[in-house]
Design an enzyme around this catalytic site. Sequence first.
Site, PDB file in Angstrom:
ATOM      1  N   SER A 167     -60.876  75.366  47.020  1.00  0.00           N
ATOM      2  CA  SER A 167     -61.352  76.663  46.538  1.00  0.00           C
ATOM      3  C   SER A 167     -60.204  77.677  46.442  1.00  0.00           C
ATOM      4  CB  SER A 167     -62.422  77.193  47.484  1.00  0.00           C
ATOM      5  OG  SER A 167     -61.868  77.360  48.771  1.00  0.00           O
TER       6      SER A 167
ATOM      7  N   GLU B 118     -68.462  80.034  40.788  1.00  0.00           N
ATOM      8  CA  GLU B 118     -68.714  78.610  40.530  1.00  0.00           C
ATOM      9  C   GLU B 118     -70.117  78.258  41.020  1.00  0.00           C
ATOM     10  OE1 GLU B 118     -65.240  76.927  42.715  1.00  0.00           O
ATOM     11  OE2 GLU B 118     -65.115  75.650  40.972  1.00  0.00           O
TER      12      GLU B 118
ATOM     13  N   TRP C 137     -63.912  67.663  48.981  1.00  0.00           N
ATOM     14  CA  TRP C 137     -64.909  66.603  49.130  1.00  0.00           C
ATOM     15  C   TRP C 137     -65.436  66.090  47.804  1.00  0.00           C
ATOM     16  CZ3 TRP C 137     -69.185  68.004  46.529  1.00  0.00           C
ATOM     17  CH2 TRP C 137     -69.392  69.367  46.328  1.00  0.00           C
ATOM     18  N   ASN C 138     -65.251  66.845  46.697  1.00  0.00           N
ATOM     19  CA  ASN C 138     -66.027  66.488  45.498  1.00  0.00           C
ATOM     20  C   ASN C 138     -65.503  65.249  44.765  1.00  0.00           C
ATOM     21  OD1 ASN C 138     -63.825  67.933  44.513  1.00  0.00           O
ATOM     22  ND2 ASN C 138     -64.960  68.808  42.814  1.00  0.00           N
TER      23      ASN C 138
ATOM     24  N   LYS D 286     -54.515  65.349  54.365  1.00  0.00           N
ATOM     25  CA  LYS D 286     -55.671  65.797  55.153  1.00  0.00           C
ATOM     26  C   LYS D 286     -56.860  65.912  54.195  1.00  0.00           C
ATOM     27  CE  LYS D 286     -57.925  69.292  55.904  1.00  0.00           C
ATOM     28  NZ  LYS D 286     -59.286  68.693  55.977  1.00  0.00           N
TER      29      LYS D 286
ATOM     30  N   ALA E  33     -60.996  66.223  53.075  1.00  0.00           N
ATOM     31  CA  ALA E  33     -62.056  67.148  53.482  1.00  0.00           C
ATOM     32  C   ALA E  33     -62.872  66.571  54.636  1.00  0.00           C
ATOM     33  CB  ALA E  33     -62.979  67.431  52.301  1.00  0.00           C
TER      34      ALA E  33
ATOM     35  N   CYS F 237     -64.682  70.942  39.437  1.00  0.00           N
ATOM     36  CA  CYS F 237     -63.989  72.206  39.139  1.00  0.00           C
ATOM     37  C   CYS F 237     -63.967  72.476  37.643  1.00  0.00           C
ATOM     38  CB  CYS F 237     -62.570  72.158  39.682  1.00  0.00           C
ATOM     39  SG  CYS F 237     -61.695  70.688  39.113  1.00  0.00           S
TER      40      CYS F 237
ATOM     41  N   SER G   5     -60.273  65.579  31.754  1.00  0.00           N
ATOM     42  CA  SER G   5     -59.344  64.980  32.719  1.00  0.00           C
ATOM     43  C   SER G   5     -58.755  63.668  32.199  1.00  0.00           C
ATOM     44  CB  SER G   5     -60.071  64.677  34.031  1.00  0.00           C
ATOM     45  OG  SER G   5     -60.804  65.798  34.437  1.00  0.00           O
TER      46      SER G   5
ATOM     47  N   GLU H 139     -54.383  73.549  42.990  1.00  0.00           N
ATOM     48  CA  GLU H 139     -55.450  73.216  42.034  1.00  0.00           C
ATOM     49  C   GLU H 139     -56.718  73.848  42.582  1.00  0.00           C
ATOM     50  OE1 GLU H 139     -55.179  71.725  39.213  1.00  0.00           O
ATOM     51  OE2 GLU H 139     -53.158  70.880  39.334  1.00  0.00           O
ATOM     52  N   LEU H 140     -57.137  74.979  41.985  1.00  0.00           N
ATOM     53  CA  LEU H 140     -58.181  75.797  42.614  1.00  0.00           C
ATOM     54  C   LEU H 140     -59.474  75.805  41.786  1.00  0.00           C
ATOM     55  CD1 LEU H 140     -55.768  78.644  43.777  1.00  0.00           C
ATOM     56  CD2 LEU H 140     -56.405  76.541  44.980  1.00  0.00           C
TER      57      LEU H 140
ATOM     58  N   ARG I 137     -71.418  65.727  35.339  1.00  0.00           N
ATOM     59  CA  ARG I 137     -70.569  64.814  36.108  1.00  0.00           C
ATOM     60  C   ARG I 137     -70.614  65.289  37.559  1.00  0.00           C
ATOM     61  NH1 ARG I 137     -64.483  63.407  36.017  1.00  0.00           N
ATOM     62  NH2 ARG I 137     -64.200  65.602  35.620  1.00  0.00           N
TER      63      ARG I 137
HETATM   64  P1  NAP Z   1     -62.392  74.121  50.295  1.00  0.00           P
HETATM   65  O1  NAP Z   1     -63.438  74.638  51.164  1.00  0.00           O
HETATM   66  O2  NAP Z   1     -61.353  75.050  49.800  1.00  0.00           O
HETATM   67  O3  NAP Z   1     -61.712  72.896  51.087  1.00  0.00           O
HETATM   68  C1  NAP Z   1     -60.702  72.115  50.499  1.00  0.00           C
HETATM   69  C2  NAP Z   1     -59.843  71.495  51.586  1.00  0.00           C
HETATM   70  O4  NAP Z   1     -59.177  72.543  52.299  1.00  0.00           O
HETATM   71  C3  NAP Z   1     -60.636  70.705  52.624  1.00  0.00           C
HETATM   72  O5  NAP Z   1     -59.862  69.591  53.011  1.00  0.00           O
HETATM   73  C4  NAP Z   1     -60.750  71.703  53.771  1.00  0.00           C
HETATM   74  O6  NAP Z   1     -60.891  71.107  55.037  1.00  0.00           O
HETATM   75  C5  NAP Z   1     -59.400  72.379  53.679  1.00  0.00           C
HETATM   76  N1  NAP Z   1     -59.324  73.677  54.332  1.00  0.00           N
HETATM   77  C6  NAP Z   1     -60.304  74.598  54.506  1.00  0.00           C
HETATM   78  N2  NAP Z   1     -59.806  75.679  55.152  1.00  0.00           N
HETATM   79  C7  NAP Z   1     -58.507  75.420  55.414  1.00  0.00           C
HETATM   80  C8  NAP Z   1     -57.447  76.130  56.045  1.00  0.00           C
HETATM   81  N3  NAP Z   1     -57.630  77.349  56.559  1.00  0.00           N
HETATM   82  N4  NAP Z   1     -56.237  75.556  56.132  1.00  0.00           N
HETATM   83  C9  NAP Z   1     -56.024  74.330  55.623  1.00  0.00           C
HETATM   84  N5  NAP Z   1     -56.974  73.598  54.983  1.00  0.00           N
HETATM   85  C10 NAP Z   1     -58.203  74.146  54.888  1.00  0.00           C
HETATM   86  O7  NAP Z   1     -63.004  73.430  48.980  1.00  0.00           O
HETATM   87  P2  NAP Z   1     -64.180  72.384  48.871  1.00  0.00           P
HETATM   88  O8  NAP Z   1     -65.487  73.070  49.095  1.00  0.00           O
HETATM   89  O9  NAP Z   1     -63.868  71.175  49.677  1.00  0.00           O
HETATM   90  O10 NAP Z   1     -64.051  71.961  47.336  1.00  0.00           O
HETATM   91  C11 NAP Z   1     -64.636  72.670  46.287  1.00  0.00           C
HETATM   92  C12 NAP Z   1     -63.614  73.579  45.623  1.00  0.00           C
HETATM   93  O11 NAP Z   1     -62.499  72.814  45.178  1.00  0.00           O
HETATM   94  C13 NAP Z   1     -64.169  74.240  44.384  1.00  0.00           C
HETATM   95  O12 NAP Z   1     -63.735  75.574  44.344  1.00  0.00           O
HETATM   96  C14 NAP Z   1     -63.551  73.439  43.259  1.00  0.00           C
HETATM   97  O13 NAP Z   1     -63.445  74.125  42.027  1.00  0.00           O
HETATM   98  C15 NAP Z   1     -62.217  73.128  43.826  1.00  0.00           C
HETATM   99  N6  NAP Z   1     -61.614  71.981  43.151  1.00  0.00           N
HETATM  100  C16 NAP Z   1     -60.564  72.209  42.320  1.00  0.00           C
HETATM  101  C17 NAP Z   1     -60.012  71.150  41.630  1.00  0.00           C
HETATM  102  C18 NAP Z   1     -58.861  71.353  40.694  1.00  0.00           C
HETATM  103  O14 NAP Z   1     -58.233  70.363  40.327  1.00  0.00           O
HETATM  104  N7  NAP Z   1     -58.543  72.563  40.280  1.00  0.00           N
HETATM  105  C19 NAP Z   1     -60.516  69.857  41.811  1.00  0.00           C
HETATM  106  C20 NAP Z   1     -61.581  69.679  42.681  1.00  0.00           C
HETATM  107  C21 NAP Z   1     -62.125  70.749  43.354  1.00  0.00           C
HETATM  108  P3  NAP Z   1     -62.341  71.024  55.723  1.00  0.00           P
HETATM  109  O15 NAP Z   1     -63.171  70.177  54.818  1.00  0.00           O
HETATM  110  O16 NAP Z   1     -62.057  70.379  57.023  1.00  0.00           O
HETATM  111  O17 NAP Z   1     -62.843  72.441  55.827  1.00  0.00           O
END
Ligand code: NAP
Length: 491
Positions: free
Chosen positions: A242, A394, A163-164, A187, A189, A297, A454, A263-264, A291
Amino acid sequence: MNISPELFNQDSDTSDYATFSHGLYIGGTWRPSSDGRVIEVVEAVIAAVPDATLADAAAAVDAAAEAAASWRETPPRRRSEILRRCFELISERAETLAALISLENGKALRDARGEVAYAAEFFRWNAEEAVRISGEFGLAPSGANRIVVDYQPIGICVLITPWNFPAAMATRKIAPALAAGCTVILKPAGETPLTAYALAALYEEAGVPPGVVNVITTSKPGPVTAAMLADARVRKLSFTGSTGVGRVLLAEAAKHVVSCSMELGGNAPFIVFDDADLAAALDGAMIAKMRNAGGACTAANRLYVQAGIHDAFAEGLRKRMAALNMGSGTDPETECGPMITRKAVDKIDRLVQDAVARGAKVLCGGAISEGRGYFYPPTVLRDVPADAAMAHEEIFGPVAPISRFEEEADVIAKANDSEYGLAAYIYTRDLAKGMRVASKIESGMIALNRGLVSDPAAPFGGVKQSGLGREGGQKHGIAEFMEAKYIAVTI
Ligand code: NAP
């Protein structure tokens, strides 16, 4: 339900989005989910989107499969022109997209504008790269044959985004996948689906054929993703989110030997040496920390400041953070918008209270802002001990924890004391020291005397628990969506 995307008509204003309902975007058509269920967007409901079933997911894979052969055979020049058109349309509609991002995500409009520009760049960069995909040719060491290596599209890709950055995390995957000749199912968020659908309407307008990009939203991401990965036609999973969810998806993909890019999460150290330019370091810290109100992340999660500059830096950061304008994301004056959910606010507060209980001192902020909305005030902490939970988790919010250090070796050890390794920031006027420290820090990306790392033209990604693979950069981003085919030729 209105499922005709007229988001970009001239008269639409931000309030129109609130009543606009999209369909799933499958095979170039907008449709409700097969059982008619919807997901309400954001806890104060601003819209409802279809809640895809397993049957909808199968339809999306069918559509991607049907479009695959002709997209793969589309000449690179033509693919490049379509991607370029996507860049132009996103740029032309930037204000509408920024307002939509701000509405569904809450981020400050100025951050949303920055995100749209960044998101569009992935299309421009990959339009330029699409015509430069090349292979290899050589003589085998035995002299018996020629070695030809051809790079081919990997196949159907499932893309999952957080979502971010609802626009940029999707375009960072879609643009290189399309440049490589792949078809995709995105798919987004659950919190931020509207931007993904708005962009899908633009891709269609830019000439992306039906089925090449499909978008589905679901409240059952686990089963829906598992079903798509179990389909033998799906060959790639590209995930941003995540580390916890990444691990679950890696295990799921392993069952079917599906290629993964991950990308975690991150836990970026921000290191300021005594010889740094103080004003530049403060400017950089504000960008690296604030930001998206800290919801990135790459956000500076731990600020290590050398003893000689420590007090001046801490006071300078306090002044800048305390002066930030907190408010609704859609207000153009806002510099720090709300957090995504109440849960996010509670997590930030838990981390702050834990640090304070372990001896950290609050220089500004430090408690939940009561009232309407999910706000956490810009917060600066000093003397944050190494055992504070926020040194290892985080924060994903507007909290800057400062710790003092004395020696170079000491700060390198502290910076590396994390399971993550995504980004790191270093401020020093001594370039040799900067390069030496950069080479020893365990992270995929280093910003040296910069608060922003980035860039679509540079390989983005992490080491350790921050991920696998790279997005963007010369060849790296597209390579994630290609397979090498080796042909041994006797002539
Ligand atoms: P998240 O909870 O891991 O969710 C990310 C995506 O995965 C969402 O679309 C979510 O869908 C989906 N998802 C959740 N559980 C799933 C499952 N069991 N199977 C398949 N898909 C599933 O992360 P977030 O809270 O949205 O984002 C924040 C995290 O992203 C932070 O840890 C951040 O560091 C990381 N991030 C990393 C980068 C990078 O480039 N390294 C960039 C941006 C963000 P739903 O929304 O429907 O649950």
